[in-house]
Design a protein around this motif. Sequence first.
Motif, PDB file in Angstrom:
ATOM      1  N   ILE A 149       0.960  -1.200  -0.047  1.00 52.08           N
ATOM      2  CA  ILE A 149       0.012   0.068   0.009  1.00 52.08           C
ATOM      3  C   ILE A 149       0.799   1.160  -0.055  1.00 52.08           C
ATOM      4  N   ASN A 150       1.788   1.202   0.675  1.00 51.04           N
ATOM      5  CA  ASN A 150       2.800   2.452   0.938  1.00 51.04           C
ATOM      6  C   ASN A 150       3.558   2.711  -0.615  1.00 51.04           C
ATOM      7  N   GLU A 151       3.900   1.622  -1.103  1.00 45.94           N
ATOM      8  CA  GLU A 151       4.540   1.856  -2.303  1.00 45.94           C
ATOM      9  C   GLU A 151       3.582   2.183  -3.449  1.00 45.94           C
ATOM     10  N   ALA A 152       2.344   1.743  -3.467  1.00 43.54           N
ATOM     11  CA  ALA A 152       1.449   2.358  -4.502  1.00 43.54           C
ATOM     12  C   ALA A 152       0.927   3.631  -4.108  1.00 43.54           C
ATOM     13  N   ALA A 153       0.783   4.149  -2.758  1.00 38.60           N
ATOM     14  CA  ALA A 153       0.879   5.454  -2.355  1.00 38.60           C
ATOM     15  C   ALA A 153       1.813   6.611  -2.986  1.00 38.60           C
TER      16      ALA A 153
ATOM     17  N   ASP B 292      -6.689  17.391  -0.171  1.00 39.51           N
ATOM     18  CA  ASP B 292      -8.124  17.241   0.297  1.00 39.51           C
ATOM     19  C   ASP B 292      -8.954  16.870  -1.129  1.00 39.51           C
ATOM     20  N   ARG B 293      -9.089  17.882  -1.748  1.00 36.89           N
ATOM     21  CA  ARG B 293      -9.923  18.060  -2.795  1.00 36.89           C
ATOM     22  C   ARG B 293      -9.584  16.802  -4.010  1.00 36.89           C
ATOM     23  N   ASP B 294      -8.326  16.855  -4.447  1.00 43.64           N
ATOM     24  CA  ASP B 294      -8.200  15.920  -5.303  1.00 43.64           C
ATOM     25  C   ASP B 294      -8.089  14.267  -5.226  1.00 43.64           C
TER      26      ASP B 294
ATOM     27  N   GLY C 189      -5.248  11.423   6.828  1.00 41.51           N
ATOM     28  CA  GLY C 189      -5.791  10.370   7.509  1.00 41.51           C
ATOM     29  C   GLY C 189      -5.594   9.105   6.445  1.00 41.51           C
ATOM     30  N   THR C 190      -4.759   9.223   5.546  1.00 45.09           N
ATOM     31  CA  THR C 190      -4.645   8.194   4.375  1.00 45.09           C
ATOM     32  C   THR C 190      -3.153   7.767   4.281  1.00 45.09           C
ATOM     33  N   PRO C 191      -2.825   6.653   3.530  1.00 46.09           N
ATOM     34  CA  PRO C 191      -1.509   6.281   3.274  1.00 46.09           C
ATOM     35  C   PRO C 191      -0.772   7.400   2.587  1.00 46.09           C
TER      36      PRO C 191
END
Length: 82
Positions: A7-11, A31-33, A52-54
């Motif tokens: 997940i981290n690599e994808a983020a 936030d918007r995009d 609050g996301t990866p």
Amino acid sequence: MDIEKVINEAAKAFMLAYLSDGVRKQPSDFDRDIINSDGEVDFLFGEPNWNGTPFFYALGELIKEGKVKFEKDEKGEYWYWI
């Protein structure tokens, strides 16, 4: 397989692609995009926030790796770019 690493690599890959357009971005852009929030409070679920996301952690790693640059301007606002 370490799902957190995947997940981290994808983020990180997403953040690099997202910032590759040459436009300096602010957290409100994220936030918007990224989570499609227009800044209005959702009283049922709370106001969403990209940090609050990866993607938040991925951005920090990319900055630490020197792949993303940032600055805090005279108004105290943060800007990010490649």
